[in-house]
Scaffold this motif. Structure first.
Motif, mmCIF file in Angstrom:
data_model
loop_
_atom_site.group_PDB
_atom_site.id
_atom_site.type_symbol
_atom_site.label_atom_id
_atom_site.label_comp_id
_atom_site.label_asym_id
_atom_site.label_seq_id
_atom_site.Cartn_x
_atom_site.Cartn_y
_atom_site.Cartn_z
ATOM 1 N N CYS A 76 0.819 -1.201 0.000
ATOM 2 C CA CYS A 76 0.000 0.000 0.000
ATOM 3 C C CYS A 76 0.853 1.250 0.000
ATOM 4 N N GLY A 77 2.064 1.163 -0.538
ATOM 5 C CA GLY A 77 2.876 2.351 -0.703
ATOM 6 C C GLY A 77 3.664 2.756 0.522
ATOM 7 N N ASP A 78 3.757 1.887 1.575
ATOM 8 C CA ASP A 78 4.513 2.312 2.734
ATOM 9 C C ASP A 78 6.008 2.174 2.469
ATOM 10 N N THR A 79 6.833 2.644 3.423
ATOM 11 C CA THR A 79 8.272 2.692 3.206
ATOM 12 C C THR A 79 8.981 1.451 3.710
ATOM 13 N N GLY A 80 8.251 0.512 4.296
ATOM 14 C CA GLY A 80 8.880 -0.705 4.762
ATOM 15 C C GLY A 80 9.047 -0.758 6.264
ATOM 16 N N THR A 81 8.910 0.345 6.969
ATOM 17 C CA THR A 81 8.947 0.313 8.424
ATOM 18 C C THR A 81 7.522 0.263 8.941
ATOM 19 N N HIS A 82 7.378 -0.288 10.143
ATOM 20 C CA HIS A 82 6.039 -0.466 10.690
ATOM 21 C C HIS A 82 5.973 0.107 12.098
ATOM 22 N N THR A 83 6.618 1.216 12.291
ATOM 23 C CA THR A 83 6.579 1.920 13.568
ATOM 24 C C THR A 83 5.672 3.112 13.374
ATOM 25 N N ARG A 84 4.519 3.109 14.041
ATOM 26 C CA ARG A 84 3.447 4.018 13.678
ATOM 27 C C ARG A 84 2.962 4.851 14.859
ATOM 28 N N LEU A 85 2.439 6.021 14.521
ATOM 29 C CA LEU A 85 1.641 6.816 15.438
ATOM 30 C C LEU A 85 0.183 6.553 15.105
ATOM 31 N N GLU B 60 11.109 -0.731 17.117
ATOM 32 C CA GLU B 60 10.817 -1.011 15.716
ATOM 33 C C GLU B 60 9.697 -2.037 15.626
ATOM 34 N N GLY B 61 8.689 -1.731 14.802
ATOM 35 C CA GLY B 61 7.555 -2.629 14.659
ATOM 36 C C GLY B 61 6.455 -2.386 15.667
ATOM 37 N N GLY B 62 6.604 -1.335 16.486
ATOM 38 C CA GLY B 62 5.583 -1.043 17.483
ATOM 39 C C GLY B 62 4.740 0.158 17.102
ATOM 40 N N SER B 63 3.876 0.558 18.011
ATOM 41 C CA SER B 63 3.009 1.703 17.763
ATOM 42 C C SER B 63 2.946 2.576 19.008
ATOM 43 N N LEU B 64 2.928 3.886 18.785
ATOM 44 C CA LEU B 64 2.651 4.856 19.837
ATOM 45 C C LEU B 64 1.202 5.263 19.655
ATOM 46 N N ARG B 65 0.379 5.037 20.684
ATOM 47 C CA ARG B 65 -1.061 5.187 20.532
ATOM 48 C C ARG B 65 -1.597 6.341 21.385
ATOM 49 N N VAL B 66 -2.344 7.212 20.721
ATOM 50 C CA VAL B 66 -3.109 8.246 21.402
ATOM 51 C C VAL B 66 -4.554 7.770 21.416
ATOM 52 N N ALA C 127 -14.374 16.453 28.611
ATOM 53 C CA ALA C 127 -14.011 15.049 28.791
ATOM 54 C C ALA C 127 -13.333 14.494 27.544
ATOM 55 N N ILE C 128 -13.854 14.827 26.369
ATOM 56 C CA ILE C 128 -13.230 14.356 25.130
ATOM 57 C C ILE C 128 -11.816 14.905 25.006
ATOM 58 N N ARG C 129 -11.654 16.178 25.350
ATOM 59 C CA ARG C 129 -10.361 16.859 25.178
ATOM 60 C C ARG C 129 -9.316 16.387 26.180
ATOM 61 N N THR C 130 -9.723 16.096 27.411
ATOM 62 C CA THR C 130 -8.754 15.815 28.468
ATOM 63 C C THR C 130 -8.577 14.330 28.768
ATOM 64 N N GLN C 131 -9.561 13.499 28.428
ATOM 65 C CA GLN C 131 -9.475 12.082 28.771
ATOM 66 C C GLN C 131 -8.786 11.316 27.646
ATOM 67 N N LEU C 132 -7.478 11.501 27.567
ATOM 68 C CA LEU C 132 -6.650 10.823 26.579
ATOM 69 C C LEU C 132 -5.656 9.918 27.294
ATOM 70 N N LYS C 133 -5.171 8.936 26.591
ATOM 71 C CA LYS C 133 -4.148 8.049 27.126
ATOM 72 C C LYS C 133 -3.068 7.864 26.069
ATOM 73 N N LEU C 134 -1.810 7.855 26.503
ATOM 74 C CA LEU C 134 -0.676 7.672 25.597
ATOM 75 C C LEU C 134 0.074 6.424 26.034
ATOM 76 N N GLU C 135 0.258 5.492 25.113
ATOM 77 C CA GLU C 135 0.995 4.267 25.445
ATOM 78 C C GLU C 135 1.641 3.689 24.202
ATOM 79 N N THR C 136 2.584 2.797 24.407
ATOM 80 C CA THR C 136 3.205 2.072 23.302
ATOM 81 C C THR C 136 2.727 0.630 23.343
ATOM 82 N N ARG C 137 2.634 0.040 22.146
ATOM 83 C CA ARG C 137 2.244 -1.348 22.023
ATOM 84 C C ARG C 137 2.944 -1.966 20.826
ATOM 85 N N SER C 138 3.110 -3.294 20.887
ATOM 86 C CA SER C 138 3.479 -4.009 19.672
ATOM 87 C C SER C 138 2.195 -4.226 18.898
#
Length: 257
Positions: A18-27, A191-197, A245-256
């Motif tokens: 799908c046109g990606d660059t070959g890395t799979h580390t995503r936001l 590498e290969g993980g995701s940073l999730r908002v 609540a929508i604006r402030t109730q966020l969580k930031l974490e990393t996952r594979s």
């Protein structure tokens, strides 16, 4: 498998193409990550994630149990700024930066990666429309971003079985809203993980007694629509409370993936 679902590899899958660059580390911007996991499968031998069915948006409830079925949720984000922990300096990360990702560092200020956007995102799947949000591996501390044109919208519907009728209710944040979250501790993105908002949909209506207000008329019904901004009584200011609540109730974490 239809090509549309193959292209989910840009966010929720760990497939190439799908046109990606070959890395799979995503936001990734999404609703809570458990929603994604419930609709996907992982092939243990290869670590490749395969989409078995598109995720369905979750129901959300008010503080007194009034249930709303989420039809869809989408957001447009721009001016994304990701603060790196440890001040590694731009020179040490520049060669790892994907195309379209910038780096800023001045004096004692934190090293900050930037993505201009805008990116339009379907939150139930975490899928951005015709875009890739790649990040280099590293240790992240904070993210800030601004809502672009159209802002944030979650379309919901309440069904009243006793009268066989339904009412729609939109939850929105306007363009230009600044949002951000700092992790409780530094997050290592490999590498290969995701940073999730993650937007915490369970908190949006939690403090509001919408069921009582619906029954006594404090949550008015106009043309089969409910408007939190028109609420009165116990639900006075419900629109602002939901937006906060929508604006402030966020969580930031990393996952594979």
């Amino acid at each position: 498998m239809p090509s549309r679902w193959l292209c989910l590899s840009l966010t929720t899958l760990a497939l190439s193409g799908c046109g990606d660059t070959g890395t799979h580390t995503r936001l990734i911007f999404s609703l809570n990550a458990d929603l994604l996991n419930a609709s996907s499968g992982v092939a243990p031998a290869s670590g490749v994630r395969a989409m078995t069915s598109p995720p369905s948006p979750p129901d959300i409830k008010s503080g007194d149990g009034m249930r709303f079925q989420m039809q869809t949720a989408r957001v447009r984000v721009s001016d994304i700024r990701l603060e790196l922990a440890g001040r590694p300096g731009c020179e040490s990360v520049r060669e790892q930066l994907p195309e379209g990702t910038g780096c800023e560092q001045s004096g004692d200020s934190p090293t900050t990666l930037t993505l201009a956007g805008p990116f339009a995102i379907h939150l139930p799947s975490g899928e951005p429309y015709e875009a890739v949000m790649e990040l280099p591996p590293g240790t992240y501390r904070r993210i800030d971003f601004v809502l672009g044109a159209d802002g944030f919208t979650a379309e919901t519907r309440h069904f009243e079985e006793s009268v066989s009728q339904s009412w729609s209710m939109d939850l929105t944040l306007p363009a230009g809203t600044a949002m951000g979250i700092e992790a409780a501790s530094d997050l290592t993105l490999k590498e290969g993980g995701s940073l999730r908002v993650m937007f915490n949909q369970d908190a949006w209506l939690k403090e509001l007694p919408l069921g009582a207000c619906f029954q006594n008329g404090d949550l008015p019904r106009t043309n089969a629509e409910l408007s939190l901004d028109s609420a009165s009584g116990q639900c006075q200011g419900a629109g602002d409370r939901a937006r906060d609540a929508i604006r402030t109730q966020l969580k930031l974490e990393t996952r594979s993936f």
